[in-house]
Design an enzyme around this catalytic site. Sequence first.
Site, PDB file in Angstrom:
ATOM      1  N   GLU A  54       1.871  -9.371  11.630  1.00 41.81           N
ATOM      2  CA  GLU A  54       1.582  -9.051  10.224  1.00 41.81           C
ATOM      3  C   GLU A  54       2.896  -8.799   9.477  1.00 41.81           C
ATOM      4  OE1 GLU A  54      -0.991  -5.663   9.863  1.00 41.81           O
ATOM      5  OE2 GLU A  54      -1.186  -5.842   7.684  1.00 41.81           O
ATOM      6  N   ASP A 107       0.773  -1.244   0.000  1.00 42.85           N
ATOM      7  CA  ASP A 107       0.000   0.000   0.000  1.00 42.85           C
ATOM      8  C   ASP A 107       0.806   1.298   0.000  1.00 42.85           C
ATOM      9  OD1 ASP A 107      -1.781  -2.036   0.506  1.00 42.85           O
ATOM     10  OD2 ASP A 107      -2.805  -1.024   2.152  1.00 42.85           O
TER      11      ASP A 107
HETATM   12  C1  DGY Z   1      -5.853  -1.878   4.241  1.00 38.88           C
HETATM   13  O1  DGY Z   1      -7.003  -1.590   4.501  1.00 38.88           O
HETATM   14  O2  DGY Z   1      -4.882  -1.553   4.913  1.00 38.88           O
HETATM   15  C2  DGY Z   1      -5.592  -2.735   3.081  1.00 38.88           C
HETATM   16  O3  DGY Z   1      -4.254  -2.973   2.861  1.00 38.88           O
HETATM   17  C3  DGY Z   1      -6.258  -2.228   1.852  1.00 38.88           C
HETATM   18  O4  DGY Z   1      -6.875  -3.326   1.382  1.00 38.88           O
END
Ligand code: DGY
Length: 425
Positions: A392, A163
Site C-alpha cells: 500500500e 487521513d
Molecule cells: C480507511 O478506512 O483507512 C480509509 O482511509 C478511510 O476511507
Amino acid sequence: MTDVIIEQATDILRLNDRGSYTVPTSGLYPFQWNWDSALSALGFSHFDESRAWTEIDTLFAHQWEDGMVPHIIFHEEDDGYFPGPDVWQTNRPIPTSGITQPPVTGFAVKRMFDRALDRALAEERARALLPRIHAWHEWFFRCRDPEATGLVAIIHPWESGRDNSVDWDQPFAAVPTEGVEPLRRRDIQHADPSHRPTDDQYKRYIWLVQKFRSLGWDNAKLHDASPFKVVDPGFNAILLRSCADLADLADTLGEAEIAEASRNRVAVGIPALDALWSDTFGQFLCLDRCNGSLIQSPSIGGLLAAFAPISQERAVSLAKRIVDLSTRCGYLVPSHDPVAPEFDSLRYWRGPVWLIVNTMIANGLDQAGQGDVADQIRTDSVRLIRQSGFAEYYDPISAEPCGGEHFTWTAAMVIEILKLHGEKA
Ligand code: DGY
C-alpha cells in the site's frame, strides 16, 4: 524484468477484481473506494478497456442526487471494516459513506479516452460520464466553496485521502473526542498498528461522521457546520486538473457549455491556489478555513499541487524542493519532510511514499517541462516495487513495505509507469 512486473501487477488487478468494481485490497478495504477506482481504471485500460470503463461507470452509478460521489460504496456486507454502513447511516439503497474523495476521475477519463483503441466504446462511455463528472465538480464549488473563493475545503481528513497527515494535527484540535461511540477498529487487525492512524485520530474521524450524520448528510449544511474545514492544495490541484482535462474532453465531444464552465473554474482556481504558496518552505501549504491561517506543515499535499496547471515558476520551485527532499531519503516522494519533527517513516501519511501521488506529481512535472525530476520519481517508484513488492505504501528511507499487501492502485500505477515510460523507469 519489466514484463514480469507488468504481469505481476496485472495479476493483482485480477485478484482484486469483483466483476464491476475493484477492492483496494481484500481484508483491509473490502469495498469500492472512489479515487482508488479512478486510478485503478488506468491500470485496467492497458489490457481490458471495457473493464476499465466499467470501473468508473460503477462508481458513478452511486453518485448522490446532489452531485457528490461518495468515498466508499459498500457493495456487499463485510463486518471486517469499520466504520461500516451502520455508522454512516446515509440511508441509500446500496449503502455508501457520506463524504467524498479527491476527484481524479476527470483526469483518468480523459487519459483513457485519448489512448483508447476501441474509439466507439470510448466515445460512448466518455460521453455518458461527462455530465456526471461535471455535476460532481460543480457540487464541490457549490457545497464546499460557498463563498466562491475558487478553492474548495475538505470537511473530513478522509476526504483528502491523506487521513493522518501532519497537516490535520492543528485543525484537529477543534474537533472534540467526547461523545464518540466506542471504536470498533478493524484496520489494526489487518495491518500493523504502527503503520496506521492512532485511536485519538480515529475518535475525531468518528466524531465528524456522527456530527454530519446528525445533520442528515445535508450538504447544504455540512460545510458551515463542520469545525474542520481545510483548503488542501493537493486536493484542489486534483480538482483543478480534472476540470482542465474535462474541459478538453468536452471540447472534443462538442459539449461547449461544460468546456466553458470547467475552464472558468481553472481560471479562478489557479490564482487562488497561488495564495497558498510559502517562500519559507518552497512549496504550497494547507489553509485552515476556520481561522484563515496557513498550516506550517511541509507535507506532500503542497507538492501534489504540481498536478494542476500552475505557473512555470512554481513548478520549477516544486521540482527543486523535491530534489532537495531526495537528499534526505532513499526513495521519492516522502509524504512528509524527513527533517520535520512529526515525520514518521512508517505511519501512513506522516512519511511513507505512495505510488499514486508519485505518479500524479511526475505527470504534472512532465507537463511543466521538469521531466528529469519526474523521471527520478518514477525510477524510485519502480525500485520500490522491485525491492518490496506491491504494498500500500513504503518507508522512504528503508523501502520497508507498509499497510496492506497486493494493493490494486500500486499495481495500476506500476503498469501505467512501465507502459508509458518503460525504458526510462
Ligand atoms: C480507511 O478506512 O483507512 C480509509 O482511509 C478511510 O476511507
